[in-house]
Design a protein around this motif. Structure first.
Motif, PDB file in Angstrom:
ATOM      1  N   PRO A  77      26.528   9.267  18.921  1.00  0.00           N
ATOM      2  CA  PRO A  77      25.841   9.828  20.100  1.00  0.00           C
ATOM      3  C   PRO A  77      26.529  11.060  20.682  1.00  0.00           C
ATOM      4  O   PRO A  77      25.910  11.811  21.432  1.00  0.00           O
ATOM      5  CB  PRO A  77      25.832   8.664  21.093  1.00  0.00           C
ATOM      6  N   ARG A  78      27.798  11.298  20.342  1.00  0.00           N
ATOM      7  CA  ARG A  78      28.516  12.465  20.860  1.00  0.00           C
ATOM      8  C   ARG A  78      28.386  13.680  19.952  1.00  0.00           C
ATOM      9  O   ARG A  78      29.100  14.668  20.125  1.00  0.00           O
ATOM     10  CB  ARG A  78      29.991  12.127  21.026  1.00  0.00           C
ATOM     11  N   PHE A  79      27.479  13.622  18.994  1.00  0.00           N
ATOM     12  CA  PHE A  79      27.376  14.673  17.975  1.00  0.00           C
ATOM     13  C   PHE A  79      27.064  16.031  18.605  1.00  0.00           C
ATOM     14  O   PHE A  79      27.801  17.008  18.422  1.00  0.00           O
ATOM     15  CB  PHE A  79      26.316  14.278  16.954  1.00  0.00           C
ATOM     16  N   LEU A  80      25.976  16.135  19.355  1.00  0.00           N
ATOM     17  CA  LEU A  80      25.594  17.412  19.967  1.00  0.00           C
ATOM     18  C   LEU A  80      26.547  17.813  21.089  1.00  0.00           C
ATOM     19  O   LEU A  80      26.830  19.008  21.273  1.00  0.00           O
ATOM     20  CB  LEU A  80      24.164  17.330  20.498  1.00  0.00           C
ATOM     21  N   GLU A  81      27.041  16.838  21.816  1.00  0.00           N
ATOM     22  CA  GLU A  81      27.995  17.148  22.880  1.00  0.00           C
ATOM     23  C   GLU A  81      29.264  17.775  22.314  1.00  0.00           C
ATOM     24  O   GLU A  81      29.845  18.692  22.913  1.00  0.00           O
ATOM     25  CB  GLU A  81      28.327  15.869  23.647  1.00  0.00           C
ATOM     26  N   ASN A  82      29.690  17.317  21.155  1.00  0.00           N
ATOM     27  CA  ASN A  82      30.873  17.876  20.518  1.00  0.00           C
ATOM     28  C   ASN A  82      30.660  19.349  20.159  1.00  0.00           C
ATOM     29  O   ASN A  82      31.550  20.192  20.362  1.00  0.00           O
ATOM     30  CB  ASN A  82      31.192  17.055  19.267  1.00  0.00           C
ATOM     31  N   ILE A  83      29.476  19.686  19.654  1.00  0.00           N
ATOM     32  CA  ILE A  83      29.191  21.082  19.289  1.00  0.00           C
ATOM     33  C   ILE A  83      29.141  21.966  20.527  1.00  0.00           C
ATOM     34  O   ILE A  83      29.707  23.079  20.553  1.00  0.00           O
ATOM     35  CB  ILE A  83      27.875  21.152  18.500  1.00  0.00           C
ATOM     36  N   ASN A  84      28.471  21.499  21.581  1.00  0.00           N
ATOM     37  CA  ASN A  84      28.366  22.304  22.799  1.00  0.00           C
ATOM     38  C   ASN A  84      29.728  22.523  23.451  1.00  0.00           C
ATOM     39  O   ASN A  84      30.037  23.635  23.912  1.00  0.00           O
ATOM     40  CB  ASN A  84      27.419  21.624  23.792  1.00  0.00           C
ATOM     41  N   ASN A  85      30.553  21.480  23.493  1.00  0.00           N
ATOM     42  CA  ASN A  85      31.882  21.633  24.080  1.00  0.00           C
ATOM     43  C   ASN A  85      32.754  22.587  23.267  1.00  0.00           C
ATOM     44  O   ASN A  85      33.490  23.413  23.832  1.00  0.00           O
ATOM     45  CB  ASN A  85      32.564  20.269  24.199  1.00  0.00           C
ATOM     46  N   ALA A  86      32.664  22.476  21.951  1.00  0.00           N
ATOM     47  CA  ALA A  86      33.451  23.377  21.106  1.00  0.00           C
ATOM     48  C   ALA A  86      32.982  24.817  21.251  1.00  0.00           C
ATOM     49  O   ALA A  86      33.796  25.753  21.280  1.00  0.00           O
ATOM     50  CB  ALA A  86      33.356  22.936  19.641  1.00  0.00           C
ATOM     51  N   TYR A  87      31.676  25.012  21.378  1.00  0.00           N
ATOM     52  CA  TYR A  87      31.138  26.364  21.561  1.00  0.00           C
ATOM     53  C   TYR A  87      31.600  26.971  22.886  1.00  0.00           C
ATOM     54  O   TYR A  87      32.022  28.136  22.939  1.00  0.00           O
ATOM     55  CB  TYR A  87      29.620  26.303  21.501  1.00  0.00           C
ATOM     56  N   SER A  88      31.542  26.191  23.944  1.00  0.00           N
ATOM     57  CA  SER A  88      31.976  26.698  25.253  1.00  0.00           C
ATOM     58  C   SER A  88      33.461  27.030  25.254  1.00  0.00           C
ATOM     59  O   SER A  88      33.892  28.062  25.779  1.00  0.00           O
ATOM     60  CB  SER A  88      31.663  25.663  26.337  1.00  0.00           C
ATOM     61  N   HIS A  89      34.264  26.162  24.653  1.00  0.00           N
ATOM     62  CA  HIS A  89      35.712  26.394  24.603  1.00  0.00           C
ATOM     63  C   HIS A  89      36.040  27.640  23.780  1.00  0.00           C
ATOM     64  O   HIS A  89      36.870  28.476  24.197  1.00  0.00           O
ATOM     65  CB  HIS A  89      36.400  25.173  24.011  1.00  0.00           C
ATOM     66  N   ALA A  90      35.393  27.796  22.619  1.00  0.00           N
ATOM     67  CA  ALA A  90      35.686  28.955  21.774  1.00  0.00           C
ATOM     68  C   ALA A  90      35.246  30.243  22.443  1.00  0.00           C
ATOM     69  O   ALA A  90      35.959  31.268  22.386  1.00  0.00           O
ATOM     70  CB  ALA A  90      34.995  28.786  20.426  1.00  0.00           C
ATOM     71  N   ASN A  91      34.095  30.213  23.099  1.00  0.00           N
ATOM     72  CA  ASN A  91      33.600  31.422  23.761  1.00  0.00           C
ATOM     73  C   ASN A  91      34.516  31.840  24.903  1.00  0.00           C
ATOM     74  O   ASN A  91      34.874  33.018  25.040  1.00  0.00           O
ATOM     75  CB  ASN A  91      32.188  31.164  24.272  1.00  0.00           C
ATOM     76  N   SER A  92      34.907  30.885  25.740  1.00  0.00           N
ATOM     77  CA  SER A  92      35.795  31.216  26.861  1.00  0.00           C
ATOM     78  C   SER A  92      37.160  31.677  26.370  1.00  0.00           C
ATOM     79  O   SER A  92      37.776  32.579  26.958  1.00  0.00           O
ATOM     80  CB  SER A  92      35.941  30.003  27.784  1.00  0.00           C
ATOM     81  N   SER A  93      37.639  31.091  25.271  1.00  0.00           N
ATOM     82  CA  SER A  93      38.945  31.488  24.743  1.00  0.00           C
ATOM     83  C   SER A  93      38.917  32.922  24.236  1.00  0.00           C
ATOM     84  O   SER A  93      39.834  33.711  24.511  1.00  0.00           O
ATOM     85  CB  SER A  93      39.367  30.538  23.616  1.00  0.00           C
ATOM     86  N   LEU A  94      37.861  33.302  23.503  1.00  0.00           N
ATOM     87  CA  LEU A  94      37.786  34.657  22.972  1.00  0.00           C
ATOM     88  C   LEU A  94      37.537  35.677  24.082  1.00  0.00           C
ATOM     89  O   LEU A  94      38.106  36.784  24.062  1.00  0.00           O
ATOM     90  CB  LEU A  94      36.692  34.744  21.915  1.00  0.00           C
ATOM     91  N   LEU A  95      36.692  35.331  25.055  1.00  0.00           N
ATOM     92  CA  LEU A  95      36.475  36.251  26.172  1.00  0.00           C
ATOM     93  C   LEU A  95      37.764  36.488  26.951  1.00  0.00           C
ATOM     94  O   LEU A  95      38.066  37.619  27.342  1.00  0.00           O
ATOM     95  CB  LEU A  95      35.394  35.690  27.102  1.00  0.00           C
TER      96      LEU A  95
END
Length: 807
Positions: free
Chosen positions: A504-522
């Motif tokens: 059940p955490r499948f999509l949540e894992n992708i969204n959290n990883a996307y937000s973390h990677a985006n904020s880190s690169l910005l």
């Protein structure tokens, strides 16, 4: 299979011997091998536990048998003579022979002594001509000795290395079983039960054999599964039950071959995980066969109908696995109607990279298309959706999908949380071009690192990732940049992440990883590498903002820039620029990025270059600035002498441009296509600045030269000419100044302010309407698009993309 059996019950022995008043049942070789002792006249196999001599059995001789081999070869064949040979190879499929006893033609006598030992039946006593007896005797004495051998290793670690057993159709006539029509229905059922236990494990029986069209040595036939045929003479009711059970034997043989083939290295980790899950099912299947054999030995009332009832649920499950395996095999097979299908996926960069790294291509990579990775998961998901109304099939397919998706989830988590790809078999939805490396970017930075190094395999995306594939791509790309800049510790293991698609955490894992990677690169771009300050510095040099230093530079280099472009000393111009940028009191003296500005000369005129861009292809998104310029330097048709003369007569003012060096990862935002646009705007503004200087010099000449200042009284037309020249010069000066003001103050500056607001994130609250939810944080790709849109807008509003005006 069980190696030893328990004795049958006394009631069954009585029934078999005819004492219970029931119809006698044909004895099984499993019971006969246990109940009948080995006589002294029998030849003991080499692997027997005892080789002690036995006492001769008188009854053995009284029936016409002989122990002496020499005597047996010289004596005439009697009507019931039997010769026995020992077999040195113990096969999995012992053949049981039944011969008609001369004393009682209605009673069948078993001749098989133990597992792996064969006997030859003796035909009924008939009149044999004297001339043919010797040939018949030699034929019956010839031993049939099949031998097992090992086959070479394959890349499948658990594949069987034992050669295929000989076909039952190749047996000598002397080893063939008695016809079924000579057996009673009860004995036929016993023979079918005994054969089915072997056939269900992938071997031929005595009466159940492969079809003639099936060749077990051909991989395609083994993947399709064998078709079985029953020897004629079987009761129709028994034949129907047997055929219904034989379907499961076909499924098992095909699935076993599928697991062996798909476990090879080139089929990838997803197929390997799927085969491992299927092996668990096959293990349970073999346990069921062993239990059925135990019931056949111990249960007196075990029948073919009972066997069919016990195997019915397993038959349905084997059918589901068989259907899935056939779909994967068909997906992997090359299409006959499209022999050039693989040309679409032909990637020269991949092949060159493989040759550079390994010196060889991936096995099977050029021969056919292999169904692996996301395609296998897609087939599993589609099959699961199709069988959602069947609870048993749904449970089975969910288990297979869960097990097969584990390696894929491992690669996905590595990409989302570390920015790396561990995909040795090219199964992941993200393709990596290893030929595009960061070391090459530092010398000639282009946008290929961002656009082409990581791309999506459109045909290999699992359905579970179809809606979020862009997020998956961006999350890994962002994190990959941060990782190469030392911002991610790849040695740390990421715990508490989903391991399968049904988590059940499948999509949540992708969204959290996307937000973390985006904020880190910005944060890396805006804070660590100071992207806003870098853009502000480029505005000073390319858009001539606060350009007091540039005016001084033009004054110092005027003598050099008046020369033809090919004669300009670039090193001298670079020295003058460095001197100007370090001048105290100048705004450029405080610029920390002034060392990144270099002078270079372009040998293509601005108008000609823009005409090539507008009329031919536009600014190529896939080319660097130098490649694009080189493309337009060589037109499709030969240039006229006038155009060549114009290029040769181009002065340094027309060819001058700046080159701005940008380190990684800022080169992702300030890429080659953006620097090319900066250079076009700079050359345009420089041309207007140079034209303004020429008009100002003309005004000085008008005020200093005596011929212009002296008023002639005799020639009125000369005075009118001077007045018109002064008016034209004044109007031209006003036009150039006003147009320069328009381009800088009304085009570049407002768009620049909007760009910086987006870069700093100040425009999110203004774009949000009343009552609407807050906007999600900006992404790096949006920042890159905004940067390119700003430059394109400036080019368009400055009328540099209008072909009519350029002409």
């Amino acid at each position: 299979m069980a190696s030893s059996v328990n004795p049958r019950s006394a009631a069954y022995n009585d029934r078999r011997n005819g004492t219970a008043g029931t119809k006698p049942r044909l004895p099984s070789s499993r019971t006969t091998a246990r109940e009948r002792p080995i006589s002294s006249g029998d030849i003991v196999p080499e692997d027997s536990a005892s080789n002690a001599p036995q006492r001769p059995n008188p009854s053995y001789r009284s029936n016409g048998y002989s122990r002496n081999t020499t005597e047996r070869q010289t004596t005439r064949i009697q009507s019931q003579l039997t010769t026995r040979e020992s077999l040195h190879v113990r096969t999995k499929n012992p053949l049981k022979k039944y011969a008609v006893n001369g004393n009682d033609a209605d009673t069948l006598r078993p001749l098989s002594e133990e597992y792996g030992r064969l006997s030859s039946p003796v035909p009924a006593a008939t009149a044999v001509p004297e001339t043919e007896k010797s040939n018949l005797e030699l034929y019956m004495l010839a031993p049939w000795k099949p031998e097992a051998s090992l086959i070479p290793h394959t890349t499948a670690p658990l594949a069987s290395r034992i050669c295929l057993p000989p076909l039952a159709s190749l047996l000598p006539e002397s080893l063939q079983p008695p016809p079924l029509k000579q057996l009673t229905p009860h004995d036929q059922e016993s023979a079918m039960l005994d054969d089915l236990l072997y056939v269900l494990m992938g071997f031929e029986g005595q009466y159940i054999r492969y079809e003639e069209s099936y060749n077990p040595s051909v991989e395609k036939d083994r993947l399709d599964g064998p078709s079985f045929s029953i020897l004629p003479g079987l009761d129709p009711s028994l034949r129907d039950l047997t055929n219904s059970v034989l379907k499961m034997a076909t499924y098992y043989s095909a699935i076993e071959a599928f697991v062996e083939v798909q476990s090879r290295e080139e089929y990838g980790a997803i197929n390997h995980a799927l085969c491992a899950s299927i092996r668990k099912l096959l293990k349970d299947y073999l346990i069921l066969i062993a239990q059925l054999e135990n019931q056949l030995i111990t249960d007196d009332f075990f029948s073919l109908h009972v066997l069919h009832l016990h195997t019915f649920p397993t038959n349905h499950m084997m059918f589901q696995v068989y259907t899935l395996a056939q779909e994967i095999v068909k997906k992997s097979a090359p299409r006959e109607d499209d022999p050039d299908e693989s040309v679409d996926d032909f990637n020269v960069d991949d092949i060159i990279m493989q040759l550079k790294q390994d010196g060889e291509l991936v096995p099977g990579g050029m021969s056919k298309t292999i169904c692996k990775g996301g395609n296998v998961l897609r087939l599993l998901t589609d099959r699961l959706s199709y069988m959602c109304g069947d609870p048993a099939a749904r449970t089975l397919l969910q288990t297979l999908l869960r097990d097969a998706s584990r390696p894929y989830m491992t690669m996905l988590n590595e990409w989302l949380h570390h920015g790396g790809i561990k995909d040795p078999h090219a199964e992941f939805l993200i393709r990596e071009q290893k030929s595009i490396r960061r070391e090459k970017l530092e010398e000639d930075y282009t946008d290929e690192y961002w656009e082409k190094r990581y791309t999506i395999r459109e045909g290999d995306v699992p359905p579970q990732l179809e809606a979020v594939k862009d997020k998956v791509l961006l999350a890994g790309k962002y994190l990959n940049v941060v990782r190469e800049c030392g911002g991610v510790d790849i040695s740390t293991e990421v715990d508490d992440v989903p391991r399968s698609f049904d988590d059940p955490r499948f999509l949540e894992n992708i969204n959290n990883a996307y937000s973390h990677a985006n904020s880190s690169l910005l944060s890396l771009l805006l804070t660590t590498h100071a992207l806003p300050a870098r853009l502000q510095s480029m505005k000073h040099y390319f858009f001539l903002d606060h350009s007091d230093f540039f005016t001084y530079f033009l004054d110092l280099s005027a003598s050099e820039l008046k020369k033809p472009a090919r004669n300009v000393n670039v090193s001298k111009l670079q020295s003058l620029l460095d001197l100007v940028l370090r001048q105290p009191g100048s705004i450029a003296a405080q610029d920390p990025f002034k060392e990144d500005v270099k002078v270079q000369m372009n040998d293509v005129g601005l108008t000609k270059f823009l005409m090539g861009v507008v009329n031919v292809r536009g600014i190529d998104q896939d080319e660097s600035a130098e490649n694009a310029a080189e493309r337009y330097r060589t037109p499709a048709t030969h240039a006229s002498s006038t155009e060549e003369d114009n290029n040769n007569n181009m002065t340094g003012f027309e060819a001058l441009e700046f080159k701005f060096s940008v380190p990684f990862p800022l080169s992702l935002v300030i890429s080659s296509k953006t620097v090319l646009r900066y250079q076009i705007l700079f050359r345009y503004l420089l041309s207007m600045r140079h034209l303004e200087n020429l008009l100002l010099n003309s005004w000085e000449d008008h005020n200093k030269v005596l011929s212009w200042t002296h008023r002639s009284k005799g020639d009125r037309r000369l005075e009118m000419f001077k007045r018109r020249a002064w008016t034209l010069r004044s109007r031209m000066l006003v036009f150039v100044q006003q147009f320069t003001y328009y381009c800088t103050a009304e085009v570049i500056e407002p768009n620049w302010q909007r760009l910086m607001a987006k870069v700093n994130g100040h425009d999110q609250d203004h774009d949000r309407g009343p009552g609407s939810p807050p906007k999600v944080g900006r992404t790096v790709d949006e920042l890159m698009e905004d940067h390119v849109d700003f430059l394109d807008t400036c080019l368009k509003e400055c009328m540099l993309m209008n072909a009519k005006l350029l002409k």
